[in-house]
Design an enzyme around this catalytic site. Structure first.
Site: not given
Length: 869
Positions: A176, A432
């Site tokens: 990521k 998120f």
């Protein structure tokens, strides 16, 4: 047979052309050699400014489209910025010199005394940035947080702070990447931000593992000794023969109801109760941690050394495991604490398991709470940094939102809200998607901080919404399917159901909702308008396109105006929580699953039911809930996209994070330490041993080369067969010619995608112009017979007429100081402008049109520049 042969040729063509394009892309994204260059800019009043740089010059105020021409990798942007001294950043923000503790030149700790000094100041506006369920590539939530902050500060001249989390080393060296934002909306220096920072995560690892060691050591010693021997060693006599309890022991005595302070006064029964914790190893929930993605440590056995064999009935070994550091309860304590005293109390109250009699065992029972607080003494202070546009940033705490509560610290928010004052803004980020990060922000963080947000910004991307609309799976390291890079409004509109679900969820908390459409270069205006339309239908207060990654704060100015309007019209009285704390544990969990995820209900395992009973008996049933669930779906199945229905949430186990202040249900097969991919990011990271500069950290050249190469191969072998390959390698701006580099907008005169465009797109073409991988296609706002080179109008007739461009080792050719041109231009052009992978002719200053402002001296020549915004 003929069809099979065609497919084989297509595959071969895609591979071959993709490989060539990938190599070119990788070379373009390398950091070029440094050549001393003097750039002169002539202004309307006749004055000039000469700037000497160590690399090719950049003209910062030519056009708002300039950044889109070729946005460098994140680390190249970061390393090109000269940050302000931290003392100046602090002074501008209102932090006194004695309240600042520098850690090197570009970061500093901020004293909590700021909170006391400004206690009389009214808080500023409080904004949380969240998002839809993302793809594994991320949708730019951190980037939007920074871009919005820059817009409020630079574009709207508001006092503003961003409050964000410290990134974990796990994803930084995994797939990521870091969490500094990106492009022209990031925290700098990004390598310092993403690597170690001021050591807070290291402090958490040290504290967490000290407690883990203390747990197993206590079990070992209790198995080897009698009650009397244990007590003697826990309270040893001093030289004068006297004994006393340490302060942490007095807390345990009070818990046991023993009102004595002299060890010699305890009865035999009291000695036994005090000295023997009698931990039931099957109930221990405290794991060791490390800040690395190491799948092999998820389950381990401890105590297998020959010197750790136990004499008693307790097994010599036990199964345990590792979590990633940001999932540690100590990280959650740091994020939710409000003072040093509060942190000390929370650390001591952390429950690590239960005794065989069922009593909770805490860190203070083990005697470790004070030592943990000492290890965390410096970590409690937020870290001050800055963005590329010099707006201040508080970086503090870093819990994930899928396996923790996913918020930066309350303390950072509190300090920032006082520093910006009543009319200022604090932008914080919830991890998120809104189903986990935003829900925990409202139900956990806001409860403990007593802060009321005025607005929630939900970040959405066309890419992720297409995935939710039925698009193919998006995987890291894999090329994107063409559906994500071509206009497809029907699929996008279907996927907007996911966005609508999150908008409606946010409205349940009584806050204003602004949708930020984080536009990528492949998104068409029709797609952007589709997202905005569906957001408004779902009940959003506004929906705004943002282009901060490529344009910095200016690209989020409209978003900033929408946020200001929402905050100024909001009322704190409208804010509400999803559930009451006195609701039973099961009912709170079911409320989240039904109201936020859209589930039919929950399926509790036998272990979870036993834990609920134990926590209720211990008085922990009044704590809020922190769900550990996948971020990729509203359900617990990451493959179920959009808005799934007809599902239940399986609750595998529930941990009690009593010190942090929440219960922690773990859903389905959630892991608390990620694993590494086959090809992690650390392959590209190294150090320049001459300068000490970090190289390769989050550099996207290899990835862009791969993706662009694949896309070019696909385009050529599937789409261009219908129009021919004319111009692909020909003059006037083909894939590899000097007339226009692969990623620039300088490729006119019949490139691979037609007149006025390079291999992947560039100038010209009206509203339907193609956007290249890092290039900006023309629109109706610009004449269709012109291309852009570094934001400068270059007539199509001038493109591709100059020689030179690159030398034999494929690096940039420096402009000549004693020669006004690097090639030959016709009578309509003045001279050559060196840019990207090639050169182009610049227009005469004498022929500047009304769309041009003045002359810019660049690369040895001059060209007309459009007006600055």
């Amino acid at each position: 047979m003929a069809e099979k042969r065609f497919i084989d040729l297509k595959t071969i063509g895609a591979v071959a052309i993709g490989a060539v394009a990938g190599i070119v892309c990788m070379s373009l994204f390398r950091t070029p050699k440094k050549y001393p260059t003097v750039t002169s800019i002539a202004f309307a009043d006749g004055s000039t400014q000469r700037v000497e740089t160590s690399t090719e010059p950049t003209v910062k105020c030519i056009t708002t489209k300039e950044m889109l021409e070729k946005v460098p990798s994140d680390i190249e942007v970061s390393q090109a910025i000269t940050p302000l001294p931290m003392q100046e950043v602090a002074a501008r923000a209102g932090i006194a010199p004695e309240e600042l503790f520098p850690y090197g030149a570009h970061k500093a700790k901020v004293s909590l005394e700021v909170k006391k000094r400004l206690a009389h100041v009214r808080n500023g506006h409080y904004v949380v940035v969240t998002g839809i369920n993302p793809t594994p590539l991320g949708e730019g939530k951190s980037t939007t947080t920074i871009g919005l902050t820059q817009a409020l500060g630079a574009a709207l001249n508001k006092k503003v702070f961003a409050c964000i989390r410290q990134p974990s080393q796990g994803p930084t060296f995994g797939t990521k990447g870091g969490a500094a934002g990106g492009g022209y909306a990031q925290v700098v220096p990004m390598e310092e931000f993403n690597l170690h920072l001021t050591g807070d995560i290291h402090a958490i690892v040290a504290a967490n593992n000290l407690l883990a060691a203390a747990i197993d050591t206590r079990i070992f010693h209790e198995s080897q000794q009698s009650d009397a021997a244990l007590f003697k060693r826990l309270c040893p006599p001093a030289k004068d023969g006297t004994r006393k309890f340490s302060p942490v022991m007095l807390k345990r005595l009070a818990k046991l109801g023993i009102a004595k302070t002299d060890p010699d006064e305890l009865t035999e029964a009291e000695v036994s109760a005090f000295a023997r914790l009698d931990i039931d190893v099957s109930t221990i929930t405290w794991n060791r941690v490390l800040d690395t993605c190491d799948r092999m440590l998820r389950r381990i056995k401890v105590g297998e050394g020959p010197n750790e064999q136990l004499k008693g009935v307790t097994p010599a070994t036990r199964e345990t495991g590792f979590d990633i550091a940001v999932a540690s309860e100590i990280m959650a304590v740091l994020a939710l604490t409000t003072s040093l005293g509060d942190m000390r109390e929370r650390l001591g109250n952390m429950v690590i398991g239960r005794s065989k009699a069922g009593a909770p065992v805490t860190a203070d029972d083990i005697g470790c709470g004070g030592a943990l607080a000492v290890l965390m003494r410096d970590a409690i202070q937020p870290t001050l940094m800055q963005t590329v546009e010099q707006t201040p940033v508080m970086v503090h705490a870093g819990p994930f939102a899928n396996i923790a509560h996913g918020q930066s610290s309350i303390l950072a928010d509190q300090l920032a809200l006082k520093l910006v004052g009543e009319d200022g803004f604090v932008i914080t980020e919830a991890g998120f998607g809104a189903d986990i990060g935003m829900e925990k922000f409202f139900n956990i963080k806001c409860r403990y901080s007593n802060l009321t947000p005025g607005c929630a910004v939900i970040v959405a991307t066309v890419r992720a919404l297409k995935m939710h609309g039925g698009g193919p799976e998006v995987k890291t390291g894999k090329p994107l399917d063409p559906i994500y890079t071509e206009e497809n409004v029907p699929v996008l509109r279907k996927g907007c159901a996911n966005l609508a679900h999150h908008v409606k969820n946010a409205k349940k908390f009584g806050v204003k909702v602004i949708v930020a459409v984080n536009r990528f270069h492949t998104d068409t205006m029709a797609e952007v308008e589709c997202v905005k339309e569906e957001a408004m239908k779902a009940g959003a207060d506004d929906a705004v396109m943002a282009e901060h990654w490529a344009k910095g704060g200016e690209g989020a100015a409209d978003l900033a105006r929408a946020v200001v309007g929402a905050c100024e019209s909001s009322s704190p009285d409208d804010f509400k929580y999803l559930y009451d704390l006195d609701t039973p544990i099961k009912a709170k969990i079911e409320t989240i699953c039904k109201e936020i995820y859209g589930a039919d209900g929950c399926d509790f395992s036998d272990k979870a039911n036993e834990q609920i009973d134990a926590y209720t008996a211990a008085g922990y049933d009044n704590l809020p809930i922190c769900m550990a669930k996948t971020q990729y779906s509203l359900s617990t199945d990451a493959k179920k996209k959009g808005v799934p229905t007809g599902f239940t949430i399986p609750i595998r186990e529930i941990r009690a994070s009593v010190g942090a202040g929440f219960l922690y249900p773990i859903c389905a097969d959630m892991m608390t330490v990620p694993g590494l991919a086959t090809r992690p990011g650390f392959f590209d990271v190294d150090i320049d041993t001459e300068t000490g500069r970090v190289i390769g950290l989050f550099k996207v050249g290899w990835l862009v080369g791969w993706l662009v190469g694949w896309l070019v191969g696909w385009l050529v072998t599937t789409r261009l067969l219908h129009v021919g390959l004319l111009g692909l390698l020909s003059g006037g701006g083909g894939l590899l010619t000097a007339g226009g580099g692969l990623l620039t907008a300088a490729g006119g005169g019949g490139g691979a995608l037609g007149s006025g465009g390079g291999a992947l797109g560039g100038g010209g073409g009206g509203e339907e112009a193609v956007h290249g991988e890092m290039g900006y296609g023309g629109s109706s706002n610009f004449p269709s017979n012109n291309d852009y080179v570094l934001g400068i109008f270059v007539p199509t007739s001038c493109v591709g007429q100059c020689g030179g461009g690159r030398d034999d080792d494929d690096d940039y050719t420096p402009p000549s100081d004693d020669d006004d041109s690097t090639g030959t231009c016709n009578s309509d052009c003045y001279n050559c402008v060196l840019y990207g992978g090639g050169v182009a002719c610049g227009d005469k200053c004498s022929s500047c049109s009304d769309d041009c402002y003045n002359c810019v001296v660049y690369g040895g020549g001059t060209a007309c520049a459009p007006k600055c915004a």
